[in-house]
Motif scaffolding. Structure first.
Motif, short mmCIF file in Angstrom:
data_model
loop_
_atom_site.label_atom_id
_atom_site.label_comp_id
_atom_site.label_asym_id
_atom_site.label_seq_id
_atom_site.Cartn_x
_atom_site.Cartn_y
_atom_site.Cartn_z
N ALA A 59 2.28 9.92 4.29
CA ALA A 59 1.95 11.30 4.67
C ALA A 59 3.14 11.97 5.34
O ALA A 59 3.45 13.14 5.06
CB ALA A 59 0.73 11.31 5.59
N ALA A 60 3.85 11.24 6.22
CA ALA A 60 5.01 11.82 6.90
C ALA A 60 6.17 12.04 5.93
O ALA A 60 6.91 13.02 6.05
CB ALA A 60 5.45 10.89 8.03
N SER A 61 6.32 11.16 4.96
CA SER A 61 7.42 11.28 4.00
C SER A 61 7.21 12.46 3.06
O SER A 61 8.17 13.15 2.69
CB SER A 61 7.57 9.98 3.18
N TRP A 75 12.93 3.81 1.16
CA TRP A 75 13.82 3.19 2.15
C TRP A 75 13.02 2.46 3.22
O TRP A 75 13.39 1.36 3.65
CB TRP A 75 14.71 4.25 2.79
N ILE A 76 11.92 3.06 3.66
CA ILE A 76 11.07 2.40 4.65
C ILE A 76 10.46 1.13 4.06
O ILE A 76 10.41 0.08 4.71
CB ILE A 76 9.97 3.37 5.12
N MET A 77 9.99 1.21 2.82
CA MET A 77 9.44 0.04 2.15
C MET A 77 10.49 -1.06 2.01
O MET A 77 10.18 -2.25 2.16
CB MET A 77 8.91 0.44 0.77
N LEU A 78 11.72 -0.67 1.70
CA LEU A 78 12.80 -1.65 1.55
C LEU A 78 13.04 -2.39 2.87
O LEU A 78 13.23 -3.62 2.89
CB LEU A 78 14.07 -0.95 1.09
N GLY A 79 13.02 -1.67 3.97
CA GLY A 79 13.18 -2.30 5.28
C GLY A 79 12.05 -3.26 5.59
O GLY A 79 12.27 -4.37 6.10
N ALA A 80 10.82 -2.86 5.27
CA ALA A 80 9.67 -3.73 5.51
C ALA A 80 9.75 -4.97 4.62
O ALA A 80 9.42 -6.09 5.05
CB ALA A 80 8.38 -2.98 5.25
N GLY A 81 10.17 -4.78 3.37
CA GLY A 81 10.30 -5.91 2.46
C GLY A 81 11.34 -6.91 2.94
O GLY A 81 11.16 -8.13 2.83
N TYR A 108 0.81 -1.21 0.00
CA TYR A 108 0.00 0.00 0.00
C TYR A 108 0.85 1.27 0.00
O TYR A 108 0.41 2.32 -0.49
CB TYR A 108 -0.96 -0.01 1.18
N ALA A 109 2.06 1.21 0.53
CA ALA A 109 2.95 2.36 0.41
C ALA A 109 3.27 2.62 -1.06
O ALA A 109 3.35 3.78 -1.51
CB ALA A 109 4.24 2.13 1.20
N PHE A 110 3.44 1.54 -1.82
CA PHE A 110 3.65 1.70 -3.26
C PHE A 110 2.38 2.24 -3.92
O PHE A 110 2.44 3.18 -4.72
CB PHE A 110 4.04 0.37 -3.89
N SER A 131 -1.76 -1.29 5.93
CA SER A 131 -2.12 -0.15 5.07
C SER A 131 -2.13 1.16 5.85
O SER A 131 -1.78 2.21 5.31
CB SER A 131 -3.48 -0.39 4.43
N MET A 132 -2.53 1.09 7.13
CA MET A 132 -2.53 2.29 7.96
C MET A 132 -1.10 2.78 8.19
O MET A 132 -0.81 3.97 8.14
CB MET A 132 -3.20 2.02 9.30
N VAL A 133 -0.20 1.83 8.47
CA VAL A 133 1.21 2.19 8.62
C VAL A 133 1.72 2.80 7.32
O VAL A 133 2.43 3.82 7.32
CB VAL A 133 2.05 0.96 9.00
N ALA A 134 1.34 2.21 6.18
CA ALA A 134 1.78 2.73 4.89
C ALA A 134 1.23 4.13 4.64
O ALA A 134 1.96 5.02 4.16
CB ALA A 134 1.32 1.79 3.78
#
Length: 494
Positions: free
Chosen positions: A439-441, A456-462, A310-312, A431-434
């Motif tokens: 929004a913060a990014s 970068w955050i998505m990469l860490g989660a992945g 969902y971040a994507f 999805s809420m975290v995403a």
């Protein structure tokens, strides 16, 4: 829910899966993903029209998931007791009401309220489909009858990926309000299909041996009401609601000054745990769930997977519009490769038994796509954007299918709908975290710097998702793990 059908031709155990159920199952299950994804290309036009920055329009995403994350397991439990038909009809009718409210909304506040209604309205579709699958599996003696689990996953993947493109088309034809008006004909079609195709249940399902209650004094009617109230576990549902709302409100906009929400969530979590461990028929059976490690790991894996997904969907799409300069239609068009790859991957892998392989390849796909995102800028060629979408198509097609199949086989058969609802709840937590991370990014504008921070955050989660899969030894079997209540034989698993 009972297996007794009060209308329609008789169905015998020797018959195959009743394919009359497929249209309402599929339409009901897509109502949430179509509204989840179509909003991705609508956030910027709505913000421009109503004078709201990304930090405020993010509530349009959060409101839907707040309502759905709360409603899915609750409605799922009601479906386990009453059967899918009643809950399906009520919920899909609410989708139509939400569509009207959103179409006529004069300001952002009313628009957010319509998304809350949509969240509750779309709660029944997926749990109802899973409950019908379980009922048909009992009747036919075949788990995942006719590969319907795969068909259901492919349908949801299709809608989830073409949502941005559909949103772009609707905005071009009738503005952003057309994306809300779409819910009216969808709801009408779902209600009609539900009335015509879903079997009528004779009444609430009788309690099994594990759900036996002491006899109450009083009339037969009062005893029945008392037993039904106990089976619903209303105190447990209320504590769960406060716990989840407090947690999600914090995740929407995590700030130190809102730390009291975490304190409330922790207190409600402790009270909820104490209540469920004492309840004769708990809303969420923590004793069974706590002993089903494979299912718990599946829920955790779903949370992390959907942070990336969902971040994507929201963050990358917003950047292609504001940071790269594409129109909503072209922003949706860029994601066509993801649509094609996801559908192809789901179809090709759907009947393969290995869940572990799907999850590992899906995790690697997430990491690769995030790495490519870090190389993008406002001057990148369009084909680079399409390459990112193409790579994301692999995990989009694999992860959801594998997670869905895992829950189907790992969950207690008597709680299939509520377990499926919990899977969606954990997905919505992701999805809420995403949403809050995006929004913060981005802050006031979705620029390239914010997109890189999000990547970068998505990469860490992945990477975390990949680790959770590689070191999960319960995935050695084709079903995705052996929960205590698994009822499928290996020969029938897909």
């Amino acid at each position: 829910m009972t297996d007794q059908i009060t209308e329609g031709p008789p169905r015998t155990a020797a018959a195959g899966f009743d394919r009359r159920l497929l249209p309402p199952m599929m339409l009901g299950s897509i109502l949430n993903p179509v509204n989840s994804t179509i909003i991705a290309v609508t956030l910027v036009p709505i913000g421009d029209a109503l004078g709201a920055p990304p930090s405020q329009t993010a509530w349009l995403v959060s409101a839907l998931y707040l309502a759905t994350a709360l409603g899915q397991p609750v409605v799922g439990r009601l479906i386990d007791i009453f059967g899918p038909r009643r809950l399906f009809l009520v919920s899909t009718s609410l989708v139509g009401v939400a569509g009207v409210v959103g179409t006529l909304a004069p300001n952002l506040g009313v628009l957010i309220a319509s998304r809350v209604l949509l969240g509750f309205g779309t709660c029944a579709g997926y749990p109802a489909a899973m409950a019908l699958l379980r009922s048909e599996a009992r009747r036919t003696g075949r788990d995942s009858p006719g590969g319907v689990l795969t068909a259901l996953a492919v349908t949801n993947q299709t809608i989830a990926v073409i949502g941005p493109l559909l949103g772009g088309l609707l905005i071009g034809l009738g503005g952003w309000r057309a994306t809300f008006a779409l819910n009216v004909p969808l709801a009408v079609a779902a209600v009609l299909l539900g009335l015509l195709r879903l079997p009528k249940e004779a009444g609430p399902k009788e309690a099994g041996p594990e759900e036996s209650l002491p006899e109450e004094a009083g009339t037969g009617e009062s005893r029945q009401r008392g037993r039904l109230t106990a089976r619903l576990d209303l105190p447990g549902m209320a504590l769960f609601a406060v716990l989840l709302v407090s947690l999600l409100l914090f995740l929407m906009n995590p700030r130190p000054r809102d730390g009291y929400l975490l304190v409330i969530a922790a207190a409600m979590g402790a009270a909820f745990g104490a209540r469920e461990l004492r309840a004769a028929i708990p809303f969420i059976d923590l004793r069974v769930l706590g002993g089903n490690t494979p299912l718990l790991v599946t829920y955790g894996r779903a949370l992390v997977a959907y942070v990336v997904s969902y971040a994507f969907l929201y963050g990358f799409t917003q950047w292609t519009e504001e940071g790269f300069g594409l129109s909503p239609f072209h922003a949706g068009l860029v994601q066509i490769p993801m649509f094609l790859v996801a559908i192809g991957v789901s179809i090709l892998s759907g009947r393969r038994k290995s869940v572990r392989g799907k999850l590992i390849v899906g995790g690697l796909g997430q990491v690769a796509a995030c790495a490519v995102m870090l190389t993008l800028s406002g001057d990148s060629p369009v084909w680079m954007l399409m390459l990112v979408a193409l790579i994301f198509g692999v995990p989009q097609g694999l992860n959801s299918l594998a997670l869905q199949n895992s829950v189907y086989f790992q969950a207690d058969p008597e709680r299939t709908a509520s377990s499926a609802g919990l899977l969606r709840t954990f997905a919505y937590l992701g999805s809420m975290v995403a949403s809050s991370t995006a929004a913060a990014s981005f802050g006031q504008r979705a620029d390239t710097g914010g997109m890189h921070q999000l990547a970068w955050i998505m990469l860490g989660a992945g990477a975390l998702y990949l680790l959770l899969t590689v070191f999960d030894r319960t995935l050695g079997r084709g079903s995705g793990g052996s929960g205590a209540s698994t009822s499928a034989s290996p020969d029938h698993r897909s």
